[in-house]
Design a protein around this motif. Sequence first.
Motif: not given
Length: 254
Positions: A40, A44-45, A47-48, A51-52, A134
Amino acid sequence: MAPTQFVHHRVQLGLWACGIGFGVLFFVGLAPLSGFIPPPSPELTGAELMAKYGDHLNLVKMGIVVGLLGSTLLIPWSTLVAIQIARMEEGRRFPVWSILSLVAGCVNAVAFILPFIFWAGAYYRADRSPELVQLISDMTWIEFLLFFPAFSMQLICLGAAGLSQQRGPQVFPRWFYYLNLWMAVVGSTGILAIFFFSGPFAWNGAIGFYLPVGSYVPFLLVTWWQFYRAIKAEKLYYEGLEQESDPKDELALV
C-alpha cells in the motif's frame, strides 16, 4: 578409515526443503492471501488502509499465519547455510564465518517474522482506531525493508568464506560468492524508504521495494539450486573417500 559426512546428506536435504518451504509460504502469505504485495502507498490514511483490507480480514489473517510459518523455516535453512560454510573453513581452528552466519541467519529469521506479528496486531480488530492502524502499518513496512543488516551479513559470510577458502573441495562456483555479495548490497536499498512517502524510493517504489524484493526472488531460485548441487557433490565426495579406504583399516577398528 575414510571420514564420513559431518551432517548426513538426507538431513541436509531436509534443511534444504525448509528453505524452499520458506520461499513458497512467505510469498503466498504476502501476495495472494493477505494482498500485501503490491504494498500500500505510504500516503494512505488508517481509514483508507482499513477500507483496503477490511472486507477480507480473515483472508488477511490467514496470509499472516502462512507467512509467519514460512519465515520460521529460515532457521533450519540458516543451519544448512552454516553447515556448508563450515566445509569452506576446513582446517581452520575456529569456524568464525559459519558461526557468524548462523547467528545472522537466526536474527534474520526474527526480522522476517516480526512484520507478520505487527500486521496481526494492526488488523486484529475491524474497529481498530485508524490512527493506530496507520502507525502499525508504518512501523511494519519500515521494519520490513530495514531488516537488511542481518540479511546482508549472512550473505557476506558465505561470500567471504568462499573467496577465502584454502582447503578442501570447492563448495560453490566462484561467481556464486560474488552474487551473494551483490545481493547483500542490493538488499540494503530499502533503507531509503524511511526518507520518502512517494516515488521510486518509497516502500512501494521501484528502488525502495521492487529492486531488493524483485532481485531476491531469482536469487533464491539460484541459491536453492546451488545448495542442492553442493549437498549432492558432498555426498559423492565422501562416498569416493569411503571406496578408496583400505578394508583392513576397517577390520582393525572392530
